[in-house]
Design a protein around this motif. Structure first.
Motif, PDB file in Angstrom:
ATOM      1  N   LEU A 255       0.924  -1.217  -0.179  1.00  0.00           N
ATOM      2  CA  LEU A 255      -0.013   0.096  -0.138  1.00  0.00           C
ATOM      3  C   LEU A 255       0.930   1.280  -0.012  1.00  0.00           C
ATOM      4  O   LEU A 255       0.943   2.285  -0.832  1.00  0.00           O
ATOM      5  N   GLU A 256       1.899   1.254   0.783  1.00  0.00           N
ATOM      6  CA  GLU A 256       2.696   2.552   1.109  1.00  0.00           C
ATOM      7  C   GLU A 256       3.628   2.549  -0.332  1.00  0.00           C
ATOM      8  O   GLU A 256       3.815   3.735  -0.637  1.00  0.00           O
ATOM      9  N   ALA A 257       4.091   1.499  -0.899  1.00  0.00           N
ATOM     10  CA  ALA A 257       4.848   1.550  -1.961  1.00  0.00           C
ATOM     11  C   ALA A 257       3.968   2.314  -3.229  1.00  0.00           C
ATOM     12  O   ALA A 257       4.421   2.989  -3.851  1.00  0.00           O
ATOM     13  N   LEU A 258       2.708   2.091  -3.296  1.00  0.00           N
ATOM     14  CA  LEU A 258       1.873   2.603  -4.123  1.00  0.00           C
ATOM     15  C   LEU A 258       1.587   4.071  -4.101  1.00  0.00           C
ATOM     16  O   LEU A 258       1.337   4.990  -4.829  1.00  0.00           O
ATOM     17  N   ARG A 259       1.326   4.234  -2.601  1.00  0.00           N
ATOM     18  CA  ARG A 259       1.042   5.625  -2.221  1.00  0.00           C
ATOM     19  C   ARG A 259       2.217   6.520  -2.657  1.00  0.00           C
ATOM     20  O   ARG A 259       1.965   7.889  -3.139  1.00  0.00           O
ATOM     21  N   ALA A 260       3.366   5.986  -2.678  1.00  0.00           N
ATOM     22  CA  ALA A 260       4.578   6.857  -2.864  1.00  0.00           C
ATOM     23  C   ALA A 260       4.581   7.414  -4.303  1.00  0.00           C
ATOM     24  O   ALA A 260       5.393   7.787  -4.711  1.00  0.00           O
ATOM     25  N   LYS A 261       3.931   6.306  -5.258  1.00  0.00           N
ATOM     26  CA  LYS A 261       3.796   6.501  -6.736  1.00  0.00           C
ATOM     27  C   LYS A 261       2.635   7.547  -6.833  1.00  0.00           C
ATOM     28  O   LYS A 261       2.497   7.589  -8.060  1.00  0.00           O
TER      29      LYS A 261
ATOM     30  N   TYR B  97      -0.503   6.742  -6.035  1.00  0.00           N
ATOM     31  CA  TYR B  97      -1.971   6.043  -6.123  1.00  0.00           C
ATOM     32  C   TYR B  97      -2.719   6.652  -4.716  1.00  0.00           C
ATOM     33  O   TYR B  97      -2.180   6.468  -3.812  1.00  0.00           O
ATOM     34  N   PRO B  98      -3.958   6.927  -5.124  1.00  0.00           N
ATOM     35  CA  PRO B  98      -4.814   7.443  -3.774  1.00  0.00           C
ATOM     36  C   PRO B  98      -5.290   6.158  -2.979  1.00  0.00           C
ATOM     37  O   PRO B  98      -5.381   5.309  -3.184  1.00  0.00           O
TER      38      PRO B  98
END
Length: 333
Positions: free
Chosen positions: A205-211, A213-214
């Protein structure tokens, strides 16, 4: 939302006997029948992950060459790790006799036990595992309510699946579909618009948030009752052969947890190496309090009971059972 069928299939898979894992009751190194504690043997451990590597406290112990000495009093001379993409796959290996120990999320373990799997709970390795829901960048849902009529993906049969169903149920939201995808495939599916949202464990989740993604929901903040735990399971047949194993494993977990917390930076570096996530993501999602000092805690058992009750109520666990009776004799002191 048709989720009952998926859990029924997962429960059936928990009792399947795959031909590829047919070396039942035999030492992984020699092929010889497993002996008692007085006969050195290779311990076969199943975990969720990739690369046949131990993670967490036991992985760190192994990396600093302390695991085998701690397990030696139970007759363990070597450890062989087998990784699986999700819990139902691991269940198949465990029930077939191809594993001696399994450490994985509570939901697939509870589903398997509810089908009559002959196993014992000897510890909870982590307590309070987080998860959340991320959406596609363009035109994605902005809230749980907006998941209605949308496509949501999750690695079915996992503790994240249980969290997703609980969160959707609380919000009285019915997606168009809840699809099964492995965590590693979620980003591509979001990017291509194949799904509108995905439920993921904290690090993903955090890896995608950093990219960019909401993130629209996080269990620890929005639905703490649905936090997960990981459990350590051994077949009854293994305990029959190695009755002293439980205490030895629990002592290793205690010693390993103390060592990890005393060498936190070293543990984070190890976690980066084996997990494949950037250091900042690992640091943000690796939480000291999730590593219990004891094999069983009040919080851990409460979360486990709550998850079991949910699965029974939804019909995913067909035969209710007592957590206390599932715990191995003598495992609670």
């Amino acid at each position: 939302m048709t989720t009952r069928r998926s859990f029924v299939l997962l429960a059936a898979a928990a009792l399947a006997l795959p031909a590829a894992l047919s070396a039942c009751g035999r030492d992984a190194a020699t092929g010889a029948p497993s002996g008692g504690a007085s006969t050195p043997y290779t311990l076969r451990i199943g975990v969720i992950g990739t690369g046949n590597r131990l993670t967490g406290v036991f992985g760190y112990l192994d990396s600093v060459r302390k695991l085998i000495p701690l397990l030696a009093p139970a007759g363990v001379a070597a450890v062989k790790t087998y990784t699986f993409p999700n819990g139902p796959d691991l269940n198949q290996a465990l029930v077939s006799g191809a594993l001696d120990v399994a450490t994985y999320g509570d939901t697939p373990a509870l589903v398997a036990r509810g089908t009559g799997q002959s196993s014992r709970l000897i510890a909870q390795a982590t307590v309070g595992l987080d998860a959340g829901i991320v959406t596609k960048k363009q035109g994605g849902p902005a809230s749980l309510a907006e998941l209605a009529g949308r496509k949501v993906a999750v690695q079915k049969g996992s503790y994240i699946h249980r969290y997703l169903l609980g969160a959707l149920g609380d919000a009285k939201v019915r997606p168009q579909a809840v699809l099964h995808l492995y965590n590693s495939d979620m980003e591509a599916a979001l990017e291509h618009g194949d799904i509108d949202a995905a439920a993921l464990p904290a690090a993903n989740l955090e890896a995608l948030r950093a990219k960019g993604y909401p993130v629209i929901d996080v269990a620890s903040k929005d639905h703490p009752a649905y936090l997960g735990t990981s459990v350590t399971i051994v077949p009854d047949s293994f305990l029959d052969r190695h009755p002293g194993f439980v205490k030895v494993w629990q002592r290793a977990q205690r010693e390993g947890t103390k060592l990890v917390k005393a060498n936190w930076d070293g543990y984070l570096a190890f976690s980066v190496k084996v997990g494949g996530f950037p250091p900042d993501v690992v640091k943000a999602t690796t939480v000291r309090s999730q590593l219990p000092e004891e094999p069983f805690t009040q919080q851990g058992l409460a979360l486990l009971e709550s998850t079991k009750r949910f699965l029974v109520q939804q019909g995913f666990v067909k035969s209710d059972f007592s957590i206390d009776q599932w715990i191995a004799p003598g495992a609670r002191g």
